[in-house]
Motif scaffolding. Sequence first.
Motif, PDB file in Angstrom:
ATOM      1  N   LEU A  44       0.793  -1.212   0.000  1.00 41.43           N
ATOM      2  CA  LEU A  44       0.000   0.000   0.000  1.00 41.43           C
ATOM      3  C   LEU A  44       0.838   1.280   0.000  1.00 41.43           C
ATOM      4  O   LEU A  44       0.405   2.306  -0.497  1.00 41.43           O
ATOM      5  CB  LEU A  44      -0.925   0.021   1.225  1.00 41.43           C
ATOM      6  CG  LEU A  44      -1.924  -1.123   1.340  1.00 41.43           C
ATOM      7  CD1 LEU A  44      -2.615  -1.073   2.683  1.00 41.43           C
ATOM      8  CD2 LEU A  44      -2.938  -1.036   0.225  1.00 41.43           C
ATOM      9  N   HIS A  45       2.014   1.220   0.573  1.00 43.08           N
ATOM     10  CA  HIS A  45       2.827   2.425   0.747  1.00 43.08           C
ATOM     11  C   HIS A  45       4.163   2.262   0.039  1.00 43.08           C
ATOM     12  O   HIS A  45       4.668   1.148  -0.116  1.00 43.08           O
ATOM     13  CB  HIS A  45       3.013   2.715   2.238  1.00 43.08           C
ATOM     14  CG  HIS A  45       1.696   2.823   2.944  1.00 43.08           C
ATOM     15  ND1 HIS A  45       0.874   3.901   2.788  1.00 43.08           N
ATOM     16  CD2 HIS A  45       1.048   1.975   3.770  1.00 43.08           C
ATOM     17  CE1 HIS A  45      -0.226   3.724   3.499  1.00 43.08           C
ATOM     18  NE2 HIS A  45      -0.150   2.555   4.103  1.00 43.08           N
ATOM     19  N   LEU A  79      -2.173   6.671   6.517  1.00 43.29           N
ATOM     20  CA  LEU A  79      -3.394   7.188   5.908  1.00 43.29           C
ATOM     21  C   LEU A  79      -3.159   8.631   5.483  1.00 43.29           C
ATOM     22  O   LEU A  79      -2.966   9.505   6.321  1.00 43.29           O
ATOM     23  CB  LEU A  79      -4.571   7.142   6.891  1.00 43.29           C
ATOM     24  CG  LEU A  79      -5.160   5.786   7.213  1.00 43.29           C
ATOM     25  CD1 LEU A  79      -6.220   5.917   8.290  1.00 43.29           C
ATOM     26  CD2 LEU A  79      -5.747   5.143   5.986  1.00 43.29           C
ATOM     27  N   GLU A 109      -7.095   9.697   1.577  1.00 44.10           N
ATOM     28  CA  GLU A 109      -7.689   8.461   2.085  1.00 44.10           C
ATOM     29  C   GLU A 109      -8.587   8.726   3.286  1.00 44.10           C
ATOM     30  O   GLU A 109      -9.602   8.071   3.470  1.00 44.10           O
ATOM     31  CB  GLU A 109      -6.580   7.482   2.464  1.00 44.10           C
ATOM     32  CG  GLU A 109      -5.806   6.969   1.284  1.00 44.10           C
ATOM     33  CD  GLU A 109      -4.564   6.212   1.707  1.00 44.10           C
ATOM     34  OE1 GLU A 109      -3.982   6.545   2.772  1.00 44.10           O
ATOM     35  OE2 GLU A 109      -4.156   5.303   0.971  1.00 44.10           O
ATOM     36  N   ARG A 110      -8.192   9.661   4.142  1.00 40.25           N
ATOM     37  CA  ARG A 110      -8.982   9.946   5.344  1.00 40.25           C
ATOM     38  C   ARG A 110     -10.272  10.693   5.036  1.00 40.25           C
ATOM     39  O   ARG A 110     -11.265  10.531   5.742  1.00 40.25           O
ATOM     40  CB  ARG A 110      -8.160  10.769   6.338  1.00 40.25           C
ATOM     41  CG  ARG A 110      -7.149   9.931   7.091  1.00 40.25           C
ATOM     42  CD  ARG A 110      -6.451  10.725   8.159  1.00 40.25           C
ATOM     43  NE  ARG A 110      -5.471  11.620   7.512  1.00 40.25           N
ATOM     44  CZ  ARG A 110      -5.374  12.905   7.767  1.00 40.25           C
ATOM     45  NH1 ARG A 110      -6.163  13.467   8.642  1.00 40.25           N
ATOM     46  NH2 ARG A 110      -4.477  13.647   7.140  1.00 40.25           N
ATOM     47  N   ARG A 145     -11.965  10.745   1.995  1.00 41.54           N
ATOM     48  CA  ARG A 145     -12.603  10.271   0.767  1.00 41.54           C
ATOM     49  C   ARG A 145     -14.109  10.091   0.910  1.00 41.54           C
ATOM     50  O   ARG A 145     -14.878  10.514   0.075  1.00 41.54           O
ATOM     51  CB  ARG A 145     -11.948   8.964   0.344  1.00 41.54           C
ATOM     52  CG  ARG A 145     -12.514   8.395  -0.916  1.00 41.54           C
ATOM     53  CD  ARG A 145     -11.757   7.162  -1.305  1.00 41.54           C
ATOM     54  NE  ARG A 145     -12.299   6.612  -2.530  1.00 41.54           N
ATOM     55  CZ  ARG A 145     -11.912   5.485  -3.034  1.00 41.54           C
ATOM     56  NH1 ARG A 145     -10.974   4.778  -2.448  1.00 41.54           N
ATOM     57  NH2 ARG A 145     -12.444   5.036  -4.148  1.00 41.54           N
TER      58      ARG A 145
END
Length: 192
Positions: free
Chosen positions: A38-39, A47, A51-52, A54
């Motif tokens: 993911l990163h 996050l 993403e936070r 959305r």
Amino acid sequence: MLRGVNRVLLAIAGLVLVALGGSVLAIGLGVPAPSWWLHDGRHDVLLGEAERTRWRDEGWWWPVVLAVLAVLVLLCLWWLVAVVRRRRPAEVLVDTGDGEGAVLRGRALEQALAEEAGRLDGVRRAHVLLTGRRTAPRARVHVLLEPHVDPGAALHALTTGVLAHARDSTGLAALPAEVRLHGVKHRAERVS
């Protein structure tokens, strides 16, 4: 069954936490991240701002988040209660007949019942487990019988002898019992 479910859930939770935590730690220490991760690297945040925020403006988002968290909390509380709850009484309250009471260890009563049941004619081995409350225990008795013993006679001797003696000794009004009788299985031998 609950013990098996508990072990499986603990194993799954442990594996997930070790895998996620270990991979985040490894990437944080400088190990190159895989392409599917993911990163991107050690300075990437878990996050990001996008993403936070959305789903924040969607009307269904917060009720779903709260419902999922409430279900998770209830499942964790149920699991905690199931693990902590004691299934066997640690002690049995004995009526001494003088208005007072005494306390008998549950395992001592189990052992006494098992030894007395094991001394019955034709009983190879007996195992007793107490359940219930300290004022109203229940007994689960597993008896291994020799091949020549009549199960009806063994059950009668167990209920009228061993269980009645334990009930009278402890001063209980009743001592309900679940008795399981098993026969000894012998291997076939060749006779010459």
